[in-house]
Structure formats: C-alpha cells, structure tokens
Write an enzyme that holds these catalytic residues in place. Sequence first.
Site, PDB file in Angstrom:
ATOM      1  CG  ASN A  64     -78.168-100.514  -6.603  1.00  0.00           C
ATOM      2  OD1 ASN A  64     -77.592 -99.445  -6.812  1.00  0.00           O
ATOM      3  ND2 ASN A  64     -77.754-101.646  -7.149  1.00  0.00           N
ATOM      4  CD  GLU A  76     -71.408-101.416 -11.320  1.00  0.00           C
ATOM      5  OE1 GLU A  76     -71.955-102.317 -12.018  1.00  0.00           O
ATOM      6  OE2 GLU A  76     -71.915-100.947 -10.313  1.00  0.00           O
TER       7      GLU A  76
END
Length: 511
Positions: free
Chosen positions: A174, A271
């Site tokens: 992304n 993350e």
Amino acid sequence: MYLKLCLCRFSSGYMPGASTGTVVVTDPLNFWGGKRVKPREEKNAEPVFEPATGRVLCQMIPCGAEEVDEAIKSAHTAYLKWSKMAGMERARVMLEAARIIRERREKIAKLEVINNGKSITEALVDIDIAWQCIEYYAGLAGTLSGQHIQLPGGTFAYTRREPLGVCVGIGAWNYPFQIASWKSAPALACGNAMVFKPSPMTPVTAVILAEIYKEAGVPDGLFCVVQGGAETGTLLCHHPMVAKVSFTGSVPTGKKVMEMSSKGVKQVTLELGGKSPLIIFKDCELENAVKGALMANFLTQGQVCCNGTRVYVQREIMPQFLEEVVKRTKAIPVGDPLLDGTRMGALISKPQLEKVLGFVSQAKKEGGRVLCGGEPFVPSDPKLKGGYFMSPCVLDNCRDDMTCVKEEIFGPVMSVMPFDTEEEVIRRANNTTFGLASGVFTRDISRAHRVAENLEAGTCFINNYNISPVEVPFGGYKMSGFGRENGQVTIEYYSQLKTVVVEMGDVESLF
C-alpha cells in the site's frame, strides 16, 4: 544521469509525460553489490499488474537461497564499513539521498501510481514523507550517544549505542516507496545495513531507492533489494547473518515472521493490521468530523492499516453526519490515478477488489444498509475498463458483531454505528484484538484527553485522522504488533546498548 537510466529501464514510463497504460518494466528489480542484478533463473515468475488497467506491468521473479545469501553478504560487507563511520558522515550521505528524492519526486510518484493504483495526489505526499523521514534520521545520526555513570572509588562505566548489523525490511503493497524509506532511514542512521523485500505485487520502486542511496554515496551493498514472496521472506528470516527483521503486513504473516525469527533469536518489529475506532461526539465541529471520517476511510482506496473504519457517531448527530458523509463520499472522483483531479484510484488487485466487494455483500446479508457505493466501478476511459475500481461505500445499520465491523476489510468501506455514552463507546471501541490507531472528535478538551488515555491503541488522533509526521512514533498495541517506526524512539529498535565498566583501582577478589 538518473533520467537517462530510467528511460531505458522503464520504456516510456519514467518520463514526466508518462500516462496510464503505457509503461512496461523490463530491467532487473533486484539490487545488491551497488547494482541491479538479473535473476539467476527465470522460473516461478509472477505477473505484476497495473491496477488501473489490469495490464501486466512486469514479471516478478523471486530470489532463491543463493541470491538471498549473496545479497545479505553484500550488505554485511557494506555494514562493516558504514558502521565505522561517524554519525555526521552517515548524515551527509543520507541528506544527499533525501535531496535526490525531493528533486525527482514527480517521477518516482508516477511510477508508484502505475504500480500501486493510488492517486498521484496521494503518491506525491508519500514520496515527500519518504524524503522527510530520511532527512529526519540524518539529523539524529550525529546525536547517537551513550551515558557516563560514576561509580565508587573513581571507577566509572559508560554505555555505547551500537548498530545491530544486517537488518531485513519486509514491505507492504500500500505504501511501497514510503515503507522502504521508513525502515531503511533509522536502520542506516544507526550504522546498520538493510536487505529489503518489497511486496511481490509492488516490486518496482524499492530498487529506485536503492539506486538513489548508491548515488548519494553509501557503500555498495548497504541497501539491497531482493524480490519474492513467502519463500524469499522465509529465507531472509532464517538467515544466520540477519540481526533484525522489520515487517509490515497482515497479522497471520506477522506471526509467521515472529516465529521464524525466534529460531535465531532475532529482534523483530511488527506493524500489522488494524480495525480502528473513530469516535465522533455530538459536541464536535461536524464539518471537521466528516472530513476526518473521509480521511480515516478512503485514502489509498481504503487500503491503509490504521484506517478508522469503525465510525461511532453519537446518536443525536447521526442523521446530520450520515447525510453529509454520504454526500461527500458520492462526490469523490474515481478514475485514472495519474490525473490530478482523481481522488480515488484502483485497488491493488482483482482478488482484493473481489474480497472487498464480498465484505459489502456479507454486510447486506447481516442486516447492514448500503447508503452509497460498494459496487464495481467502470470508468468512462476505455483503457481503464480492466482496472480494479469500486465506488467508495458507507454502511449504516451496523452492529459490533457484524463481519464488516470485526474484520479488517482493507478497502473503501466505512461502517457507521450510533452510541449514547462515553463509557459505552470506549468499551465498544476497545472490544477488538487490534490496537493500531483510534480517533476522537470533540470540542471538550477534558473528554478528548480522557478518551485518548482509555483507548487501547498505539495512536490516538484528536480532531483529525491519518496524519503521519515522521517525528511521531507509529506502531500498535495488542495484535497490531510491537516496536515503532518514525520518531526518536525508533533508534532504540535499530541499535543495541553495550555497557563498559572501567576499574580505576585494584580488584577486590573473594578468592
């Protein structure tokens, strides 16, 4: 210089006039030893698609064991040289890299759009955040230091903050270029080397960062790029010369990375995903709350891990909020991501588009009501007919037990739910295994800080959402991961402390 390199490498694609559907990437996407490296074998190639057209952009050929080993050894050789340089010497090289990115931001952003599908407006911001991150850690490189501790009798001790060695970065699709910068900048500032593996769906821009670091003056091999999927990632996590793995991606893959890295007792930063709550109280500035909800849900076609996709609105203002947010959502221009007027591009892949549309269908079955969007979108431009577009969606009549409210969708779908009291909404907001981000809109300063304190998340935005200054730490609670990216604290995740004790007198021995 750089433009000439890229013209031959990306056919028409790196020119300022490049347009959607015109780029073919033919040059090698691996990088170590200071240069691009051709794959040893052409087997197991996977097509990489341009999301806006559905056209094949290039082939991604995964690195095998020998190539991974070669890249890591190249990085280790560079580390031995880089780690002995003074912080200020490293800073000068990093500042030059930041300058080059800043100078070429438009070209890099266009390539990012072609590979990722997000709008050029967003991609330009991503590239700016990338160079700002490198600049920020360049500023910290010269400040790394330890402590002096006075002990009895003139004896003393001191600590040294030392690098870890070769770090592995595993990126997501992304924010391809930005994540490569977020991981490499603190690593390099601390004196480490990095081997970076981009997502197999977005392999194109990490190698540009590698070339820029090389041009800026890092030792050959300091930032390497290896392409591949799960098998290549496994090889990186198990390699004995790797000191740390920093991973951005899904919770299931993060668990595997953690398990594999534990075999060699490697440090890990994870993350991972999120299902973040955005709480809107009746005393908010409604205009800002609506804009915040849009920013919390529709950046990068909703494919953002920290998105505030569970929007809790106090019951008294629910009608006004829904009316305004639906009106604004319907007005979002969806289409060619390289056009300046576009605000939403294409989702990353056809399977991802189908998955997101499936969540909308499931929400309807469970009683949700689609107020707008949630359908495949076909732009009028013929070249975009095969692209992975959908209309941004707002869901009403949602409950906390619905699939669309519990699971990470990773698409442009906003679920809106009413609440009555502060205590109730905090309990509902925290009722999730995730804990990446959260947000609150209110004019009551005491309430704002009280809610922020009680939300179980690594970030809480007050009267805003999804801003990411590089000076501020970013990371999760609970199953959204651990460790941090950005901010001063991240230095601690890319370095280790050595204690040195100096005896100034005679040894007192028990023997």
